[in-house]
Structures are given as structure tokens and as C-alpha cells.
Scaffold this motif. Structure first.
Motif, PDB file in Angstrom:
ATOM      1  N   LEU A   7       0.789  -1.180   0.070  1.00 27.15           N
ATOM      2  CA  LEU A   7      -0.094   0.226  -0.021  1.00 27.15           C
ATOM      3  C   LEU A   7       1.057   1.107  -0.033  1.00 27.15           C
ATOM      4  O   LEU A   7       0.475   2.218  -0.516  1.00 27.15           O
ATOM      5  N   LEU A   8       2.218   1.012   0.773  1.00 28.42           N
ATOM      6  CA  LEU A   8       2.721   2.233   0.513  1.00 28.42           C
ATOM      7  C   LEU A   8       4.284   2.179  -0.020  1.00 28.42           C
ATOM      8  O   LEU A   8       5.324   2.633   0.336  1.00 28.42           O
ATOM      9  N   ASN A   9       4.135   1.344  -1.219  1.00 28.73           N
ATOM     10  CA  ASN A   9       5.432   1.006  -1.692  1.00 28.73           C
ATOM     11  C   ASN A   9       6.064   2.376  -2.591  1.00 28.73           C
ATOM     12  O   ASN A   9       5.072   2.986  -3.059  1.00 28.73           O
ATOM     13  N   GLY A  10       7.144   1.890  -2.880  1.00 22.90           N
ATOM     14  CA  GLY A  10       7.869   3.347  -3.460  1.00 22.90           C
ATOM     15  C   GLY A  10       8.293   2.771  -4.941  1.00 22.90           C
ATOM     16  O   GLY A  10       9.450   3.765  -5.366  1.00 22.90           O
ATOM     17  N   VAL A  11       7.751   1.732  -5.509  1.00 26.17           N
ATOM     18  CA  VAL A  11       8.615   1.080  -6.784  1.00 26.17           C
ATOM     19  C   VAL A  11       7.761   1.266  -7.843  1.00 26.17           C
ATOM     20  O   VAL A  11       8.095   0.716  -9.044  1.00 26.17           O
ATOM     21  N   GLY A  12       6.632   1.991  -7.912  1.00 28.30           N
ATOM     22  CA  GLY A  12       5.951   2.399  -8.851  1.00 28.30           C
ATOM     23  C   GLY A  12       4.519   1.279  -9.081  1.00 28.30           C
ATOM     24  O   GLY A  12       3.885   1.609 -10.150  1.00 28.30           O
ATOM     25  N   VAL A  13       4.277   0.314  -8.180  1.00 28.61           N
ATOM     26  CA  VAL A  13       3.188  -0.531  -8.470  1.00 28.61           C
ATOM     27  C   VAL A  13       1.828   0.314  -7.777  1.00 28.61           C
ATOM     28  O   VAL A  13       1.991   0.773  -6.726  1.00 28.61           O
ATOM     29  N   ILE A  14       1.033   0.499  -8.762  1.00 27.84           N
ATOM     30  CA  ILE A  14      -0.319   1.311  -8.259  1.00 27.84           C
ATOM     31  C   ILE A  14      -0.964   0.681  -7.060  1.00 27.84           C
ATOM     32  O   ILE A  14      -1.106  -0.464  -7.053  1.00 27.84           O
ATOM     33  N   SER A  15      -1.376   1.475  -6.111  1.00 29.76           N
ATOM     34  CA  SER A  15      -2.101   1.231  -5.010  1.00 29.76           C
ATOM     35  C   SER A  15      -3.136   1.951  -4.657  1.00 29.76           C
ATOM     36  O   SER A  15      -3.080   3.157  -5.284  1.00 29.76           O
ATOM     37  N   ASN A  16      -3.661   2.063  -3.480  1.00 28.81           N
ATOM     38  CA  ASN A  16      -4.864   2.844  -3.375  1.00 28.81           C
ATOM     39  C   ASN A  16      -4.915   4.022  -2.468  1.00 28.81           C
ATOM     40  O   ASN A  16      -5.650   4.880  -2.436  1.00 28.81           O
ATOM     41  N   VAL A  17      -3.636   4.140  -1.936  1.00 26.27           N
ATOM     42  CA  VAL A  17      -3.104   5.415  -1.413  1.00 26.27           C
ATOM     43  C   VAL A  17      -1.845   5.964  -1.813  1.00 26.27           C
ATOM     44  O   VAL A  17      -1.040   5.187  -2.191  1.00 26.27           O
ATOM     45  N   ALA A  18      -1.596   7.223  -1.692  1.00 28.41           N
ATOM     46  CA  ALA A  18      -0.477   7.959  -2.243  1.00 28.41           C
ATOM     47  C   ALA A  18       0.085   8.372  -1.050  1.00 28.41           C
ATOM     48  O   ALA A  18       0.409   9.501  -0.521  1.00 28.41           O
ATOM     49  N   ILE A  19       0.963   7.408  -0.283  1.00 27.02           N
ATOM     50  CA  ILE A  19       1.765   7.556   0.984  1.00 27.02           C
ATOM     51  C   ILE A  19       3.010   6.909   0.784  1.00 27.02           C
ATOM     52  O   ILE A  19       3.055   5.729   0.348  1.00 27.02           O
ATOM     53  N   ALA A  20       4.147   7.622   0.973  1.00 25.08           N
ATOM     54  CA  ALA A  20       5.503   7.102   0.841  1.00 25.08           C
ATOM     55  C   ALA A  20       5.862   6.403   2.108  1.00 25.08           C
ATOM     56  O   ALA A  20       5.683   7.046   3.308  1.00 25.08           O
ATOM     57  N   GLY A  21       6.342   5.104   2.118  1.00 28.50           N
ATOM     58  CA  GLY A  21       6.548   4.455   3.089  1.00 28.50           C
ATOM     59  C   GLY A  21       8.043   4.099   3.405  1.00 28.50           C
ATOM     60  O   GLY A  21       8.891   5.097   3.064  1.00 28.50           O
ATOM     61  N   ILE A  22       8.550   3.169   3.814  1.00 33.12           N
ATOM     62  CA  ILE A  22      10.066   2.719   4.206  1.00 33.12           C
ATOM     63  C   ILE A  22      10.604   2.041   3.155  1.00 33.12           C
ATOM     64  O   ILE A  22      10.385   1.104   2.717  1.00 33.12           O
ATOM     65  N   PRO A  23      11.264   2.867   2.159  1.00 33.08           N
ATOM     66  CA  PRO A  23      11.921   2.239   0.970  1.00 33.08           C
ATOM     67  C   PRO A  23      12.659   0.518   1.236  1.00 33.08           C
ATOM     68  O   PRO A  23      12.173  -0.302   0.458  1.00 33.08           O
ATOM     69  N   PRO A  24      13.361   0.571   2.393  1.00 39.78           N
ATOM     70  CA  PRO A  24      13.942  -0.729   2.615  1.00 39.78           C
ATOM     71  C   PRO A  24      12.863  -1.830   2.617  1.00 39.78           C
ATOM     72  O   PRO A  24      13.231  -3.038   2.313  1.00 39.78           O
ATOM     73  N   LEU A  25      11.744  -1.753   3.151  1.00 42.62           N
ATOM     74  CA  LEU A  25      10.616  -2.654   3.271  1.00 42.62           C
ATOM     75  C   LEU A  25      10.269  -3.202   1.878  1.00 42.62           C
ATOM     76  O   LEU A  25       9.374  -4.120   2.081  1.00 42.62           O
ATOM     77  N   ASP A  26      10.204  -2.282   0.961  1.00 44.71           N
ATOM     78  CA  ASP A  26       9.930  -2.852  -0.312  1.00 44.71           C
ATOM     79  C   ASP A  26      10.683  -4.365  -0.849  1.00 44.71           C
ATOM     80  O   ASP A  26      10.019  -4.897  -1.717  1.00 44.71           O
ATOM     81  N   ALA A  27      11.830  -4.433  -0.101  1.00 44.13           N
ATOM     82  CA  ALA A  27      12.326  -5.762  -0.433  1.00 44.13           C
ATOM     83  C   ALA A  27      11.486  -6.933  -0.207  1.00 44.13           C
ATOM     84  O   ALA A  27      11.468  -7.961  -0.948  1.00 44.13           O
ATOM     85  N   LEU A  28      10.608  -6.968   0.751  1.00 44.27           N
ATOM     86  CA  LEU A  28       9.615  -8.036   1.173  1.00 44.27           C
ATOM     87  C   LEU A  28       8.786  -8.055  -0.251  1.00 44.27           C
ATOM     88  O   LEU A  28       8.341  -9.259  -0.599  1.00 44.27           O
ATOM     89  N   LEU A  29       8.304  -7.277  -1.055  1.00 45.84           N
ATOM     90  CA  LEU A  29       7.395  -7.306  -2.019  1.00 45.84           C
ATOM     91  C   LEU A  29       8.298  -8.195  -3.237  1.00 45.84           C
ATOM     92  O   LEU A  29       7.860  -8.858  -3.872  1.00 45.84           O
ATOM     93  N   TYR A  30       9.632  -7.763  -3.514  1.00 47.76           N
ATOM     94  CA  TYR A  30      10.328  -8.448  -4.547  1.00 47.76           C
ATOM     95  C   TYR A  30      10.513  -9.852  -4.112  1.00 47.76           C
ATOM     96  O   TYR A  30      10.689 -10.732  -5.147  1.00 47.76           O
ATOM     97  N   VAL A  31      10.734 -10.275  -2.850  1.00 48.59           N
ATOM     98  CA  VAL A  31      10.929 -11.492  -2.371  1.00 48.59           C
ATOM     99  C   VAL A  31       9.822 -12.414  -2.359  1.00 48.59           C
ATOM    100  O   VAL A  31       9.741 -13.543  -2.901  1.00 48.59           O
ATOM    101  N   CYS A  32       8.501 -11.738  -2.257  1.00 47.76           N
ATOM    102  CA  CYS A  32       7.363 -12.669  -2.389  1.00 47.76           C
ATOM    103  C   CYS A  32       6.698 -12.608  -3.631  1.00 47.76           C
ATOM    104  O   CYS A  32       6.085 -13.905  -3.891  1.00 47.76           O
TER     105      CYS A  32
END
Length: 353
Positions: free
Chosen positions: A25-50
Motif C-alpha cells: 500500500l505504501l510501496n515506492g517502486v511504481g506499483v499502483i496502490s489505493n493510497v499515495a503515501i510514501a513508506g519505508i523504502p527498504p521494506l519494499d524488499a519484501l515485495l520483491y522476495v514474495c
């Protein structure tokens, strides 16, 4: 007879889906989500791994579960159960829950309906909001199509030749199935709505049914569980490094050989590890067997609404919101599920109970 390792694998993956969406929901890699909020960039690694493997794995688990279900019930009974437990919630949920995520999206994209939204009839705006909030329900849409496909396959293959062939698969054969998985990722992908991948997901489901559901195959996998786990982690690390900063859900990425190796080896690793180390019933098993479907259906609209409230009402920074979303889900999902279960029409329409 229940297979505890499969129940445990499904339960853990459902919780992983919740955690994935909290970051997504707060990703910063360009995947469209329902909210426009910037999260914690290193946590995006979970998205790539899963992302490369966990939905493929859920379809394979569903396919294996379908074989076990059809061992004790007729195809007609199976279909009736799927109409109630899968199709009905997948449609009703769009119209009962989807508007929540759609309405939040509208708060971050106020020009979505143009300069004169009142010119669009209210029922049309409602339908658009619902379609924008399909969220995780796409899985149920695709799963029901897989169930129909399986009944057709069983009607053609009355002697279960596919199942007998699948039961003889050894480890090299299982690894080579990565090639048809890769081939299936190239076809039947819905343009514009890339989560509906009608090549790879039905094949994963059928491989779960015809191959991974067999005890002999599971025994092969369990013996090499540490090696498969190491291979899956290594592939996911390579995928993350290769695509870091890119849209990992873009179709060119999903068609790559590396992505599909992650998908299949990751799926084999889940079956292997849970068969070897998680093949026993626990309180977690029983809890997720009872509530896992509700968690899957309800978590995304709930977390989307929480993200909006934490941002627009409490004005927390994005980093705090991202860390609090799983906490909100853990605290609010149980009472929300209990409330819906107390309202019979909602219990039937949303939870299929």
C-alpha cells in the motif's frame, strides 16, 4: 482426512499476504496502490522476495486441496461448495467491500471522475469505486475458474491418468516442471489487469492437483527441504537485486525465466518445508482453518481504510503508518470477522458460511 502441513502452509501464506499488502500500500517502486503515501523504502524488499512465487504457491495448494476434497465427495457436491464458498463471496465482496478501497483511492485522486463528477450518475460512480476495490478478491475469481477447469479435466480424464503420471514424478522431473510454468506465464495474461494471469495460475493449480498432492512426491520434496529452501532464497535474492527499483509486477518482468524459476522453486520449497517440519496440527492450524478465509477477504479494505485514517485524520508520517498497518490488521480483523458472522446475510455473502 486433513493434511496439517497443507493447512499450516496455507495459513502462513495468508498471513504473508497481509504483511505483503501492508508494504504494498505504501510501496515506492511504481506499483499502483489505493493510497499515495510514501513508506519505508527498504521494506519494499519484501515485495520483491514474495511476489514471484506466493500466489503461484497458493494456487498449487488449492489444487492439492481439491484432490483431497474430491476423494470424499462427488464433482457435483464439490461444485456446489465452490459456488457457495468461492464464487458467491468473490462477487458479493466486490460490491459490499470494494467501494471502501475505491472511496479511499478517490481521496488521493480527486480528479478521477473529471471536473464534474456530479454529471456521472451515482450508480455508475458506485460501480467504478467497487471495481477499483477488487483487491485480493481477484484470487477467488481465478480460483473458481480453476475449479471449473478441474471438473472438465476430470470428466475427460476419468481414469486419472494425469494423477497416476504425477505420482511417479521424482525430483529432477519436479524441477523440470519450471519450464512449463515459464511457458504458461507467456500466455493468457489479461491486458491492463495483470493480476488475472489465466496461463500460469490454472497450470499451478493443476500441478498441485495432479502432482504435488501425492504422498510419494511430498516425500521426495521433504527429503531435500533444506536444499530447496536455500535455492528458493537464493533465487529470490537474485530477483530482488536484478529488479530493485523497478515495477516487479510489470508483465515483461513476470514473463522472465528468472521470475518463473522463483515461482516454481519457491512453491516446491513451501511444500517441502511444511511437509518436513510443519506436518502437525496446532492451535494456529485450527485458528487459520476457521478464520483464514475471512482474513484473506477482509484485510485489504480494512488496511486501506486504516492507512487513510492514519494519514488524513491523525497525520502520522508514512513510516509510522507502514509499521502500524499490520498492528491494525491484527487488532481489528478479529472483531470485524465476529461482527460479520453475527449478521447472517453478510456471513453468507462475504464469508460464504
Amino acid at each position: 482426512m486433513r493434511r496439517p502441513f497443507l493447512d499450516n502452509a496455507r495459513g502462513v501464506l495468508v498471513l504473508l499476504v497481509v504483511l505483503y499488502h501492508a508494504v504494498y500500500l505504501l510501496n515506492g517502486v511504481g506499483v499502483i496502490s489505493n493510497v499515495a503515501i510514501a513508506g519505508i523504502p527498504p521494506l519494499d524488499a519484501l515485495l520483491y522476495v514474495c511476489y514471484p512465487w506466493f500466489m503461484v504457491c497458493l494456487f498449487a495448494i488449492a489444487g492439492a486441496s481439491a484432490r483431497y476434497a474430491l476423494e470424499r465427495q462427488s464433482g457435483r457436491t464439490f461444485l456446489r461448495a465452490k459456488l457457495r464458498r468461492v464464487l458467491l463471496p468473490s462477487i458479493a465482496g466486490v460490491f459490499l467491500l470494494g467501494w471502501v478501497s475505491g472511496l479511499v483511492t478517490l481521496q488521493y485522486a480527486p480528479g478521477m471522475f473529471g471536473e464534474q463528477p456530479e454529471a456521472i450518475p451515482l450508480p455508475v460512480r458506485y460501480l467504478i469505486l467497487c471495481m477499483m476495490g477488487i483487491g485480493a478478491l481477484w484470487f477467488l475469481h481465478e480460483l473458481f475458474l480453476c475449479d471449473l477447469l478441474l471438473l472438465l479435466v476430470r470428466r475427460i480424464d476419468r481414469r486419472d491418468a494425469l494423477g497416476r503420471l504425477g505420482a511417479r514424478a521424482n525430483l529432477p522431473m519436479l524441477l523440470l516442471l519450471a519450464l512449463p510454468i515459464w511457458a504458461s506465464a507467456q500466455v493468457l495474461n489479461t491486458p491492463g489487469i495483470e493480476v488475472y494471469r489465466c496461463g500460469i495460475y490454472p497450470l499451478s493449480f493443476l500441478l498441485g492437483y495432479a502432482v504435488l498432492a501425492h504422498e510419494a512426491v511430498q516425500a521426495h520434496l521433504a527429503r531435500v527441504a533444506p536444499a530447496l529452501l536455500a535455492a528458493a532464497l537464493a533465487l529470490c535474492a537474485v530477483f530482488t537485486l536484478r529488479h530493485w527499483g523497478e515495477n516487479y509486477a510489470a508483465m515483461p518482468v513476470l514473463r522472465e525465466l528468472l521470475t518463473n524459476l522463483c515461482a516454481w522453486v519457491g512453491t516446491l520449497a513451501v511444500f517441502a518445508c511444511f511437509k518436513r517440519w510443519g506436518d502437525r496440527e496446532t492451535r494456529f492450524t485450527r485458528r487459520m482453518r476457521r478464520d483464514g478465509f475471512a482474513v484473506f477477504v477482509l484485510h485489504l479494505p480494512l488496511m486501506t481504510a486504516c492507512a487513510w485514517a492514519l494519514d488524513r485524520l491523525i497525520h502520522l508520517p508514512g513510516a509510522a503508518i507502514e509499521l502500524l498497518l499490520p498492528v491494525c490488521a491484527a487488532l481489528l480483523l478479529p472483531p470485524l470477522t465476529a461482527l460479520i458472522r453475527r449478521i447472517p446475510p453478510l456471513r453468507r455473502l462475504i464469508l460464504g458460511e
